[in-house]
Structures are given as structure tokens and as C-alpha cells.
Design a protein around this motif. Structure first.
Motif, PDB file in Angstrom:
ATOM      1  N   UNK A   1       0.855  -1.177   0.000  1.00 36.32           N
ATOM      2  CA  UNK A   1       0.000   0.000   0.000  1.00 36.32           C
ATOM      3  C   UNK A   1       0.893   1.229   0.000  1.00 36.32           C
ATOM      4  N   UNK A   2       0.378   2.322  -0.528  1.00 34.41           N
ATOM      5  CA  UNK A   2       1.165   3.541  -0.659  1.00 34.41           C
ATOM      6  C   UNK A   2       0.901   4.528   0.473  1.00 34.41           C
ATOM      7  N   UNK A   3       0.163   4.101   1.505  1.00 35.10           N
ATOM      8  CA  UNK A   3      -0.221   5.030   2.564  1.00 35.10           C
ATOM      9  C   UNK A   3       0.984   5.557   3.338  1.00 35.10           C
ATOM     10  N   UNK A   4       1.926   4.674   3.699  1.00 38.90           N
ATOM     11  CA  UNK A   4       3.106   5.120   4.433  1.00 38.90           C
ATOM     12  C   UNK A   4       3.957   6.063   3.582  1.00 38.90           C
ATOM     13  N   UNK A   5       4.017   5.782   2.299  1.00 33.46           N
ATOM     14  CA  UNK A   5       4.794   6.634   1.397  1.00 33.46           C
ATOM     15  C   UNK A   5       4.152   8.023   1.281  1.00 33.46           C
ATOM     16  N   UNK A   6       2.823   8.070   1.182  1.00 30.22           N
ATOM     17  CA  UNK A   6       2.123   9.357   1.123  1.00 30.22           C
ATOM     18  C   UNK A   6       2.325  10.124   2.429  1.00 30.22           C
ATOM     19  N   UNK A   7       2.258   9.405   3.549  1.00 33.08           N
ATOM     20  CA  UNK A   7       2.446  10.047   4.853  1.00 33.08           C
ATOM     21  C   UNK A   7       3.863  10.615   4.972  1.00 33.08           C
TER      22      UNK A   7
ATOM     23  N   UNK B   1      13.440  16.403  -4.120  1.00 29.93           N
ATOM     24  CA  UNK B   1      13.032  15.040  -4.454  1.00 29.93           C
ATOM     25  C   UNK B   1      13.633  14.105  -3.407  1.00 29.93           C
ATOM     26  N   UNK B   2      12.790  13.341  -2.723  1.00 27.58           N
ATOM     27  CA  UNK B   2      13.243  12.456  -1.653  1.00 27.58           C
ATOM     28  C   UNK B   2      12.984  10.993  -2.018  1.00 27.58           C
ATOM     29  N   UNK B   3      13.736  10.104  -1.382  1.00 26.74           N
ATOM     30  CA  UNK B   3      13.541   8.681  -1.572  1.00 26.74           C
ATOM     31  C   UNK B   3      12.762   8.055  -0.429  1.00 26.74           C
ATOM     32  N   UNK B   4      12.039   6.962  -0.733  1.00 28.15           N
ATOM     33  CA  UNK B   4      11.324   6.174   0.272  1.00 28.15           C
ATOM     34  C   UNK B   4      11.641   4.714  -0.027  1.00 28.15           C
ATOM     35  N   UNK B   5      12.257   4.022   0.933  1.00 25.64           N
ATOM     36  CA  UNK B   5      12.791   2.685   0.655  1.00 25.64           C
ATOM     37  C   UNK B   5      11.730   1.601   0.789  1.00 25.64           C
ATOM     38  N   UNK B   6      11.810   0.634  -0.148  1.00 25.94           N
ATOM     39  CA  UNK B   6      10.961  -0.559  -0.126  1.00 25.94           C
ATOM     40  C   UNK B   6      11.881  -1.769   0.026  1.00 25.94           C
TER      41      UNK B   6
ATOM     42  N   UNK C   1      20.974   2.449  -5.373  1.00 29.33           N
ATOM     43  CA  UNK C   1      19.583   2.871  -5.185  1.00 29.33           C
ATOM     44  C   UNK C   1      18.876   2.847  -6.536  1.00 29.33           C
ATOM     45  N   UNK C   2      17.914   1.944  -6.672  1.00 30.87           N
ATOM     46  CA  UNK C   2      17.204   1.804  -7.944  1.00 30.87           C
ATOM     47  C   UNK C   2      15.760   2.253  -7.781  1.00 30.87           C
ATOM     48  N   UNK C   3      15.318   3.133  -8.663  1.00 25.49           N
ATOM     49  CA  UNK C   3      13.923   3.573  -8.655  1.00 25.49           C
ATOM     50  C   UNK C   3      13.002   2.399  -8.972  1.00 25.49           C
ATOM     51  N   UNK C   4      11.884   2.321  -8.244  1.00 30.54           N
ATOM     52  CA  UNK C   4      10.898   1.268  -8.468  1.00 30.54           C
ATOM     53  C   UNK C   4       9.692   1.771  -9.259  1.00 30.54           C
ATOM     54  N   UNK C   5       9.825   2.919  -9.864  1.00 29.03           N
ATOM     55  CA  UNK C   5       8.774   3.382 -10.761  1.00 29.03           C
ATOM     56  C   UNK C   5       7.504   3.825 -10.076  1.00 29.03           C
ATOM     57  N   UNK C   6       7.590   4.286  -8.820  1.00 22.42           N
ATOM     58  CA  UNK C   6       6.428   4.813  -8.096  1.00 22.42           C
ATOM     59  C   UNK C   6       6.832   6.149  -7.486  1.00 22.42           C
ATOM     60  N   UNK C   7       6.037   7.198  -7.719  1.00 16.06           N
ATOM     61  CA  UNK C   7       6.319   8.482  -7.094  1.00 16.06           C
ATOM     62  C   UNK C   7       5.029   9.059  -6.510  1.00 16.06           C
TER      63      UNK C   7
ATOM     64  N   UNK D   1      10.064   9.393  -4.274  1.00 17.22           N
ATOM     65  CA  UNK D   1      10.220   8.259  -5.190  1.00 17.22           C
ATOM     66  C   UNK D   1      10.512   7.003  -4.389  1.00 17.22           C
ATOM     67  N   UNK D   2       9.860   5.912  -4.763  1.00 17.95           N
ATOM     68  CA  UNK D   2      10.078   4.619  -4.133  1.00 17.95           C
ATOM     69  C   UNK D   2      11.337   3.981  -4.721  1.00 17.95           C
ATOM     70  N   UNK D   3      12.176   3.410  -3.860  1.00 19.25           N
ATOM     71  CA  UNK D   3      13.406   2.783  -4.350  1.00 19.25           C
ATOM     72  C   UNK D   3      13.735   1.557  -3.501  1.00 19.25           C
ATOM     73  N   UNK D   4      14.599   0.725  -4.044  1.00 16.06           N
ATOM     74  CA  UNK D   4      15.208  -0.329  -3.238  1.00 16.06           C
ATOM     75  C   UNK D   4      16.714  -0.297  -3.459  1.00 16.06           C
TER      76      UNK D   4
END
Length: 368
Positions: A130-136, A227-232, A185-191, A147-150
Motif C-alpha cells: 500500500x502507498x499510505x506510508x509513502x504518502x504520509x 526530491x526524496x527517496x522512500x525505501x521498499x 539505489x534503484x527507482x521502483x517506478x512509483x512516485x 520516489x520509491x526505491x530499493x
């Protein structure tokens, strides 16, 4: 829970070609996992995040995608207000002009929305979340884009967008398929981005000659935007070419990936098709494989994935194969490392042997 975000899924990418698999269909409409399409994963993620207004941006070859999505009822998106919308390009001729036709459709749809945020995803990365934590996190950081990354530890195709970030996960630079990656750090295609900020950036891009929208365009605004990263951290699969599609499918037969993709807290929804159970004859042998409903198995299958309605006749042998729906494999065939599209016929005694890194692909409706 109703989200304060609106969704955009990029259904195709003209730079990602999977040969015969993308010839008749968009990237997001490629079958995966025995019963799903690639788009089902991100679409289900959005629904589980409470996002009930979603636009699907298409490029070309979207008939198969529209047939699959329908009104959006399998995802509870068939609504009088909001729901699912197909954002087809504004094209007045039979040939794509190269102008900003697809951008105008996106711009019109999101300019008149009321949600504060947007979640934008590609279709070539498979994961369930879910994207709720990322939105928060986006709200709390007051960033312009998140941007979501791993950390590049996932199996799949070649790296696409590599992010150069500082210790506070601020993106300093973005590289596409670099020969020597500056980071893992690779983008996972979600922002995540504020909707109005997105509208302003696309409007400015069109005025400067932007023809095709990509996530890379937004991420490269890091020169003047925050632009910030959010890790998955969970398993991810990339579908960038035939080899990565084949490898991802074979990995999905393993328990670790099955748990991550199909049996977690975010189930993947798809178009419902009622089929009779698969029939296994007394001579059938199946090992380490996933067989969908409606099949007839009278041969030997090892480490393979069969979609609905596949027939494997007596004495046929399959190993490391992916067979799309309604395909008939005749007696005494021998297939290894082969991908067969839907509605194909493999005649008796045919032997097809591919390589794990270069699987053989049989196009839709072929008779071999």
C-alpha cells in the motif's frame, strides 16, 4: 479508508519491447502468474491504498488492456463518480504524430481533479504494497516529489533509473542505465507528488516541447525541486525484456516470491473468468509447476507455468515453459525454455529448445 490521492498508471513504455509478447498488446497487458496481467499488481496496490480515482495512460495497442480492465468492477472501480478512466491519446489520424496528444489527455484529467496528491506508477515493476506510508512520509517531509526505491538487490532485468542520494535521501542526480552505477539505489517506478505541482510541471513541459511523459522527466527536476527517496524492502520483480520476464516467471514458482506477490496482506485482483477445474489423467506428471483452471494435462510438466485452458497431450514433455491460455500442445512434443502466446497449436512431435537467458518465443495464434 479513502485516500487523499488520485492514481496514474503508465500502461506502456515504447522503450520496453518484449518481442512477440508486446507486438499485439501494451506492456501492462502482458499475462503473468497464470491468471494476471502486469497492470493488476499496481492497480490492486492503489485500491488497497484507498485510491478510488485512477487514470490509465495508454500509448498504442491498448485494445487488449481495455478488454481486460472493462469497467473496473474486479477492483471495485465501476462507480458513477470517480473510478477507473482510460486516458487514450487525443489522436485525429491513424498514425501517432509525435505531438503531446497523450500528455493533453493526462493534463485534462488531473487538472480538474480535487485530490491533493498523486501516486504515479509504471507497469514494468511487480510488487504488492500500500502507498499510505509513502504518502504520509511525503507529507511529513514537505518534499516536492517522493520516489520509491530499493537497494538493487532484486532479481530481474537491467537497472533502469539509478538514484544518487545523500544521507537524508535527497535525490541529487538521476541516471538511466549507467555503465557504472554511482549507487545501488534503484527507482521502483512509483512516485508521490502534489497534484497541482504535477499539472504545473506537465504544462511547462508541453510548452517546452515535451512529447512523451515519463517518470524520469519528473525525477530529473531534482536540480531545482526537493526530491526524496522512500525505501521498499520486500521482493521486487522487473519486466524489462524477454529474459527478465522469463526469469521473473520462473522465480514466481518459488515459495518466497509466491508469498510476497500473492499471499500477503494485499491480494492481487484481476478479471474474473469462471473455468472448470483442471483435469489430470492417469498418465500426467507435474512437478514444481503452476497450472491454472480449465487445463487438460496428459503429459509431463516440470517447472513451468500454464495459463487457463491449455491442453498438454499424451507423451508431451514441458520443462521451464510458459504457456498462455487456450494453447494446444500435441502428442510427443518436447519443449524447454519456451514462451508460447495464447491460441497457439504445437503440432505432434515438434521439438523446441531455447536457452534460459534467451528463451524461444512463439507469437500469438501461431501454428508450429
Amino acid at each position: 479508508m479513502i485516500s487523499k490521492a488520485i492514481g496514474l498508471i503508465l500502461a506502456d513504455d515504447p522503450k520496453i519491447l518484449l518481442g512477440e509478447l508486446t507486438r499485439p498488446r501494451a506492456l501492462s497487458a502482458i499475462p503473468f502468474g497464470g491468471r494476471y496481467r502486469l497492470i493488476d499488481f499496481n492497480l490492486s496496490n492503489m485500491v488497497h491504498s484507498g485510491i478510488n480515482t485512477i487514470g490509465i495512460s495508454t500509448f498504442t495497442k491498448y485494445k487488449s488492456l481495455m478488454d481486460h480492465l472493462g469497467t473496473g468492477s474486479p477492483w471495485d472501480l465501476d462507480r458513477k463518480n470517480q473510478g477507473l478512466s482510460i486516458l487514450a491519446p487525443y489522436i485525429s489520424t491513424d498514425t501517432y504524430t509525435g505531438e503531446a496528444d497523450d500528455l493533453l489527455a493526462i493534463l485534462h484529467f488531473f487538472r480538474h481533479a480535487s485530490q491533493e496528491y498523486m501516486v504515479i506508477t509504471r507497469s514494468d515493476v511487480l510488487m504488492t504494497m500500500t502507498y499510505n506510508d509513502m504518502i504520509r512520509a511525503h507529507e511529513e517531509s514537505d518534499a516536492d516529489i517522493t520516489v520509491l526505491f530499493n537497494r538493487d538487490g532484486s532479481e530481474g532485468g537491467e537497472p533502469n533509473l539509478i538514484l544518487d542520494m545523500d544521507r537524508q535521501l535527497r535525490v541529487k542526480s538521476v541516471y538511466q542505465n549507467p555503465a557504472r552505477p554511482v549507487s545501488d539505489y534503484r527507482s521502483l517506478g512509483v512516485i508521490v507528488i502534489r497534484r497541482q505541482r504535477f499539472v504545473d510541471l506537465i504544462s511547462e513541459g508541453i510548452s517546452r516541447g515535451l512529447n512523451v511523459f515519463t517518470l524520469a522527466y519528473l525525477l530529473r527536476q531534482c536540480d531545482h525541486l526537493d526530491v526524496r527517496g522512500f525505501e521498499y524492502r520486500a521482493p521486487v520483480m522487473y519486466i524489462n525484456d524477454i529474459a527478465s520476464y522469463f526469469r521473473s516467471t520462473m522465480l514466481s514458482l518459488e515459495e518466497r516470491y509466491q508469498e510476497a506477490l500473492y499471499h500477503g496482506s494485499c491480494p492481487v485482483y484481476t478479471k474474473v473468468k469462471d473455468e472448470a477445474p483442471t483435469i489430470y489423467t492417469a498418465d500426467a506428471y507435474v512437478q514444481d509447476s503452476m497450472i491454472s483452471d480449465g487445463c487438460l494435462i496428459d503429459g509431463e510438466i516440470r517447472h513451468s507455468m500454464l495459463f487457463r485452458g491449455v491442453t498438454v497431450a499424451k507423451s508431451a514433455r514441458l520443462k521451464n515453459c510458459i504457456v498462455f491460455q487456450n494453447t494446444y500442445i500435441s502428442e510427443a512434443c518436447e519443449l524447454e525454455n519456451v514462451i508460447i502466446d495464447k491460441n497457439c497449436i504445437i503440432r505432434p512431435g515438434i521439438k523446441l529448445i531455447g536457452q534460459e537467458q534467451y528463451p524461444m518465443v512463439i507469437g500469438k495464434g501461431a501454428i508450429v
